[in-house]
Write a protein that holds these residues in place. Structure first.
Motif, PDB file in Angstrom:
ATOM      1  N   ASN A   5      -0.419 -47.505   5.813  1.00 48.85           N
ATOM      2  CA  ASN A   5       0.700 -46.678   6.002  1.00 48.85           C
ATOM      3  C   ASN A   5       0.995 -46.326   7.531  1.00 48.85           C
ATOM      4  OD1 ASN A   5       1.409 -46.235   3.436  1.00 48.85           O
ATOM      5  ND2 ASN A   5      -0.264 -45.010   2.835  1.00 48.85           N
ATOM      6  N   THR A   6       0.026 -46.780   8.342  1.00 51.75           N
ATOM      7  CA  THR A   6       0.230 -46.713   9.641  1.00 51.75           C
ATOM      8  C   THR A   6       1.737 -47.554  10.369  1.00 51.75           C
ATOM      9  OG1 THR A   6      -2.045 -46.681  10.300  1.00 51.75           O
ATOM     10  CG2 THR A   6      -0.706 -47.122  12.122  1.00 51.75           C
ATOM     11  N   THR A   7       2.409 -46.671  11.022  1.00 51.61           N
ATOM     12  CA  THR A   7       3.686 -47.064  11.461  1.00 51.61           C
ATOM     13  C   THR A   7       3.225 -48.167  12.611  1.00 51.61           C
ATOM     14  OG1 THR A   7       4.232 -45.718  12.980  1.00 51.61           O
ATOM     15  CG2 THR A   7       5.244 -45.149  10.818  1.00 51.61           C
ATOM     16  N   ILE A   8       4.199 -49.158  12.793  1.00 49.50           N
ATOM     17  CA  ILE A   8       3.994 -49.951  13.744  1.00 49.50           C
ATOM     18  C   ILE A   8       4.185 -49.514  15.117  1.00 49.50           C
ATOM     19  CG2 ILE A   8       4.964 -52.093  15.152  1.00 49.50           C
ATOM     20  CD1 ILE A   8       3.604 -52.835  12.491  1.00 49.50           C
ATOM     21  N   GLU A   9       4.992 -48.560  15.352  1.00 46.69           N
ATOM     22  CA  GLU A   9       4.897 -47.694  16.872  1.00 46.69           C
ATOM     23  C   GLU A   9       3.815 -47.012  16.987  1.00 46.69           C
ATOM     24  OE1 GLU A   9       7.912 -44.361  19.041  1.00 46.69           O
ATOM     25  OE2 GLU A   9       8.070 -44.597  16.743  1.00 46.69           O
ATOM     26  N   GLU A  10       2.986 -46.413  15.670  1.00 43.98           N
ATOM     27  CA  GLU A  10       1.738 -45.727  15.943  1.00 43.98           C
ATOM     28  C   GLU A  10       0.687 -46.737  16.252  1.00 43.98           C
ATOM     29  OE1 GLU A  10       1.669 -42.165  12.760  1.00 43.98           O
ATOM     30  OE2 GLU A  10       1.651 -44.215  11.894  1.00 43.98           O
ATOM     31  N   LEU A  11       0.846 -47.861  15.732  1.00 42.33           N
ATOM     32  CA  LEU A  11      -0.169 -48.971  15.907  1.00 42.33           C
ATOM     33  C   LEU A  11      -0.312 -49.562  17.270  1.00 42.33           C
ATOM     34  CD1 LEU A  11      -2.223 -50.901  14.939  1.00 42.33           C
ATOM     35  CD2 LEU A  11      -0.295 -52.544  14.276  1.00 42.33           C
ATOM     36  N   VAL A  12       1.007 -49.687  17.818  1.00 39.67           N
ATOM     37  CA  VAL A  12       1.136 -50.042  19.284  1.00 39.67           C
ATOM     38  C   VAL A  12       0.698 -49.134  20.197  1.00 39.67           C
ATOM     39  CG1 VAL A  12       2.829 -50.898  21.070  1.00 39.67           C
ATOM     40  CG2 VAL A  12       2.836 -51.598  18.929  1.00 39.67           C
ATOM     41  N   ASN A  13       0.749 -47.874  19.931  1.00 43.73           N
ATOM     42  CA  ASN A  13       0.219 -46.704  20.708  1.00 43.73           C
ATOM     43  C   ASN A  13      -1.151 -46.569  20.667  1.00 43.73           C
ATOM     44  OD1 ASN A  13       2.607 -45.803  21.894  1.00 43.73           O
ATOM     45  ND2 ASN A  13       3.285 -44.534  20.319  1.00 43.73           N
ATOM     46  N   ILE A  14      -1.854 -46.862  19.367  1.00 36.24           N
ATOM     47  CA  ILE A  14      -3.271 -46.718  19.200  1.00 36.24           C
ATOM     48  C   ILE A  14      -4.143 -47.900  19.718  1.00 36.24           C
ATOM     49  CG2 ILE A  14      -4.756 -46.420  17.459  1.00 36.24           C
ATOM     50  CD1 ILE A  14      -2.936 -45.002  15.664  1.00 36.24           C
ATOM     51  N   LYS A  15      -3.361 -48.884  19.454  1.00 30.14           N
ATOM     52  CA  LYS A  15      -4.017 -50.344  19.998  1.00 30.14           C
ATOM     53  C   LYS A  15      -3.247 -51.235  20.629  1.00 30.14           C
ATOM     54  CE  LYS A  15      -8.039 -49.913  17.180  1.00 30.14           C
ATOM     55  NZ  LYS A  15      -9.439 -50.387  17.231  1.00 30.14           N
TER      56      LYS A  15
END
Length: 65
Positions: A5-15
């Motif tokens: 459920n992690t959004t792509i936007e969150e993913l790019v910011n996290i990793k």
């Protein structure tokens, strides 16, 4: 922790390294410098990955530096 459920936007910011990782799997998650919409699960499903493959991708994403 990254999950389906992690959004792509969150993913790019996290990793940030996830952009190259996913690109190598045929998943483009950034267009024109901006993350695309949707979750990790949705984007992977659109590319035809099975639920099991998606689980493995998520595990690999969590292990990225």
């Amino acid at each position: 922790m990254i999950d389906k459920n992690t959004t792509i936007e969150e993913l790019v910011n996290i990793k940030p390294s996830s952009v190259d990782f996913l690109r190598k799997k045929g998943i483009v998650c950034v267009k024109c410098g901006e993350p695309i919409w949707g979750t990790v699960f949705e984007v992977c499903k659109e590319k035809g990955f099975s639920d099991e493959e998606i689980e493995n991708i998520i595990k690999e994403l969590n292990n990225l530096p």
